[in-house]
Design a protein around this motif. Structure first.
Motif, short mmCIF file in Angstrom:
data_model
loop_
_atom_site.label_atom_id
_atom_site.label_comp_id
_atom_site.label_asym_id
_atom_site.label_seq_id
_atom_site.Cartn_x
_atom_site.Cartn_y
_atom_site.Cartn_z
N ARG A 182 39.18 29.78 -2.43
CA ARG A 182 37.62 29.63 -2.83
C ARG A 182 37.39 29.06 -4.01
O ARG A 182 35.89 28.84 -4.20
CB ARG A 182 37.71 31.40 -3.22
N MET A 183 38.24 28.60 -4.80
CA MET A 183 37.89 28.00 -5.90
C MET A 183 37.47 26.48 -5.69
O MET A 183 38.20 25.75 -5.18
CB MET A 183 39.11 27.85 -7.02
N PRO A 184 36.54 25.99 -6.36
CA PRO A 184 36.15 24.48 -6.14
C PRO A 184 37.37 23.68 -6.61
O PRO A 184 37.96 23.86 -7.33
CB PRO A 184 35.11 24.24 -7.24
N LEU A 185 37.56 22.66 -5.49
CA LEU A 185 38.72 21.79 -5.77
C LEU A 185 38.59 21.06 -7.35
O LEU A 185 39.83 21.09 -7.67
CB LEU A 185 38.48 20.51 -4.81
N PRO A 186 37.47 20.43 -7.78
CA PRO A 186 37.80 20.19 -8.97
C PRO A 186 38.42 21.17 -10.23
O PRO A 186 39.03 20.73 -11.03
CB PRO A 186 36.31 19.54 -9.64
N GLU A 187 37.81 22.53 -10.04
CA GLU A 187 38.44 23.41 -11.17
C GLU A 187 39.96 23.32 -10.82
O GLU A 187 40.73 23.61 -11.76
CB GLU A 187 37.73 24.42 -10.75
N SER A 226 39.18 26.63 -16.63
CA SER A 226 40.07 25.95 -15.88
C SER A 226 41.21 25.40 -16.73
O SER A 226 42.54 25.71 -16.48
CB SER A 226 39.55 25.05 -14.97
N VAL A 227 40.96 24.82 -17.87
CA VAL A 227 41.79 24.42 -18.62
C VAL A 227 42.64 25.65 -19.48
O VAL A 227 43.81 25.47 -19.82
CB VAL A 227 41.22 23.56 -20.00
N MET A 228 41.77 26.76 -19.86
CA MET A 228 42.50 27.68 -20.52
C MET A 228 43.52 28.38 -19.73
O MET A 228 44.48 28.72 -20.02
CB MET A 228 41.27 28.80 -20.73
N ILE A 229 43.13 28.61 -18.46
CA ILE A 229 44.16 29.16 -17.54
C ILE A 229 45.12 28.38 -17.31
O ILE A 229 46.53 28.57 -17.06
CB ILE A 229 43.42 29.30 -16.13
N GLY A 230 45.04 26.77 -17.23
CA GLY A 230 46.11 25.94 -17.35
C GLY A 230 47.00 26.03 -18.35
O GLY A 230 48.29 26.07 -18.34
N LEU A 259 45.61 22.46 -12.54
CA LEU A 259 46.91 22.21 -12.10
C LEU A 259 47.29 20.74 -12.98
O LEU A 259 48.47 20.64 -13.37
CB LEU A 259 47.10 21.65 -10.66
N SER A 260 46.45 19.96 -13.35
CA SER A 260 46.74 19.10 -14.17
C SER A 260 47.21 19.41 -15.63
O SER A 260 48.14 18.84 -16.24
CB SER A 260 45.32 18.02 -13.89
N THR A 261 46.37 20.42 -16.17
CA THR A 261 46.70 20.96 -17.49
C THR A 261 48.07 21.52 -17.29
O THR A 261 49.11 21.25 -18.33
CB THR A 261 45.71 21.96 -17.87
N VAL A 262 48.54 22.21 -16.18
CA VAL A 262 49.83 22.71 -16.35
C VAL A 262 51.03 21.80 -16.19
O VAL A 262 51.90 21.64 -16.91
CB VAL A 262 50.01 23.61 -15.11
N ALA A 263 50.63 20.84 -15.21
CA ALA A 263 51.73 19.71 -15.05
C ALA A 263 51.86 18.91 -16.45
O ALA A 263 52.92 18.43 -16.79
CB ALA A 263 51.23 18.86 -14.01
#
Length: 488
Positions: free
Chosen positions: A350-355, A124-128, A360-364
């Motif tokens: 479909r994605m778990p909310l924490p993921e 999730s961090v990598m995608i962000g 989104l936090s990484t992007v922001a």
């Protein structure tokens, strides 16, 4: 021709088609590097030519020593953002010792094998990280397009049209190269007067070796070490994340340990001749690997040689290229960089909310600060907290009363600080008989907090006259518990 996975079909090494593909990809990459490097030079406090020379050194050295073929390394914006405040506070003379110290740190990091820490960066961090860089690359090009007047808008539209349409006509020559050549051939004879590469800074020859302008003493060390640490770790972080991305794109593996120490050597040499450090450039790497279909070290070596020719022999030609054509190419790269599947409504549902929150936090944070280290670092911390929170709720304790009157508690799930702090609440101290066993066959002890919690539970039972036996511990947990029990 491509494989079933959409990857370019492998070409025989050093075949004419292989050489053509790698060479053209390198030329396009060099053209994409020039405006970015020049723009970032003003942030870092070095002149444009020095930044370009540093990028040439970085490209050539990493082509020979790096652990990820086809990944582009040059003077990057993330490094400029770190160095800029120090230059404003203390002057440009401190850049060289900062770069030399940062390079030494990166060499030590690589030789110590600390690049293995990359495995702890979640998907999730990598995608962000990828999505944020796509946004930053796109945003960096916008000033080159807006308020430019109709000639700029027309050349922008023409560049985009050629880049999108050319692949349907030919794939022998990369579409961005066709677009840049065509737009330049139109803009220069027509005298449109649009901003060009030459207008972004001086192209006056090659600089000599960087001169050390400050003394090498403790006062200098106190000034440069915070920036050197930031340069070292921001450069490593961006480089290793980009290497991981290229691994996924090309379905090959890179040597990240080698990439780390090679980056340190390249930065030291770039500091000595040029003056500024660098790291992997994700936008230009995408140009090289995705658009140019490059897969070998030759492409980045060609990019370095092409930049050298552009700075020296072809300085006037490079200076005539309209900035808007390069900006248009980079905007298309930025759009292709973003992982659109990750933000599609169907995926988000479909994605778990924490993921999703981590991504989104990484992007922001990355976009808001312009600092990759802050965005990725906070993303990893948030992912760790949310992961620990989820694990804390998977622990369960079941009470079983045997026919002989003894009670057995079956503990399921990992015991660590997040799950063991309230473990004591699951036991009926006053109600249980004189003998109780706690079965840890389906559990493991991972930290001192868990040992302390088990000791506390045993003490509570003992206070009620109950004898407790721990059973089912695996060898590691048993050894760990034996070493710490009673000592906490």
């Amino acid at each position: 021709m491509s494989t079933a996975l959409g990857l370019p079909a492998p070409l025989p090494a050093w075949s004419p088609r292989f050489l053509l593909r790698e060479t053209l990809a390198g030329i396009v990459t060099a053209l994409a590097l020039v405006p970015e490097v020049i723009s970032f030079s003003f942030i870092s406090g070095v002149d444009p030519t020095s930044a370009l020379v540093s990028s040439i050194v970085l490209c050539l050295v990493m082509s020979a020593l790096g652990g990820r073929p086809a990944m582009v390394t040059a003077a990057a914006g993330s490094i400029a953002l770190v160095v800029g405040p120090m230059v404003q506070a203390h002057g440009a003379g401190y850049i060289l010792p900062t770069v030399l110290l940062a390079g030494a740190i990166q060499i030590a990091f690589g030789l110590a094998g600390l690049s293995r820490l990359m495995r702890f960066i979640p998907r999730s961090v990598m995608i962000g990280f990828v999505n944020a860089l796509g946004i930053l690359i796109f945003a960096a090009q916008v000033p080159h397009v807006i308020h430019g007047g109709w000639p700029v808008y027309a050349l922008f539209a023409l560049t985009v049209a050629i880049v999108l349409a050319a692949p349907s006509l030919t794939t022998a020559v990369p579409a961005p190269l066709i677009a840049i050549v065509a737009v330049t051939a139109i803009a220069v004879p027509a005298g449109l007067g649009v901003p060009s590469v030459g207008g972004d800074g001086s192209m006056a020859g090659l600089p000599g070796l960087s001169e050390l302008l400050v003394p090498l003493n403790l006062d200098t060390f106190h000034i440069v070490w915070p920036s050197a640490l930031s340069v070292a770790f921001v450069g490593l972080l961006e480089t290793l994340l980009t290497a991981k991305l290229v691994d996924e794109i090309t379905d090959t593996r890179s040597n990240k340990r080698r990439e780390s120490w090679a980056l340190g050597i390249a930065n030291i040499l770039a500091g000595l001749w040029g003056g500024i450090a660098g790291c992997a450039m994700i936008g230009q790497t995408i140009v090289n690997v995705k658009i140019g279909q490059a897969r070998a070290r030759l492409s980045t070596a060609v990019a370095g040689v092409a930049m050298l020719l552009l700075v020296t022999v072809l300085a006037e030609v490079m200076g005539a290229i309209p900035i808007v054509s390069l900006a248009a190419v980079m905007m298309i790269v930025a759009i292709r960089t973003v992982n659109w599947h990750s933000v599609a409504p169907r995926t988000l549902r479909r994605m778990p909310l924490p993921e999703t929150a981590v991504m989104l936090s990484t992007v922001a944070l990355t976009v808001a600060t312009g600092n990759l280290a802050i965005g990725v670092g906070c993303g990893v911390l948030l992912a760790m907290v949310l992961f620990a929170r989820r694990l804390a709720h998977v622990i369960s304790v079941e009470r079983e009363a045997g026919p002989d009157g003894q009670v057995r508690y079956i503990v399921r799930g990992p015991l660590f600080f997040g799950s063991s702090n309230d473990l004591y609440e699951h036991f009926a101290y006053a109600e249980d008989p004189e003998r109780v066993s706690i079965d840890l066959t389906q559990s493991q002890i991972w930290d001192a907090s868990s040992v302390a919690s088990l000791d506390s539970i045993i003490e509570r039972f003992n206070a009620h006259g109950t004898q407790v036996t721990l059973i089912g511990l695996d060898r590691r947990s048993s050894s760990f518990y034996s070493r710490l029990t009673g000592a906490l």
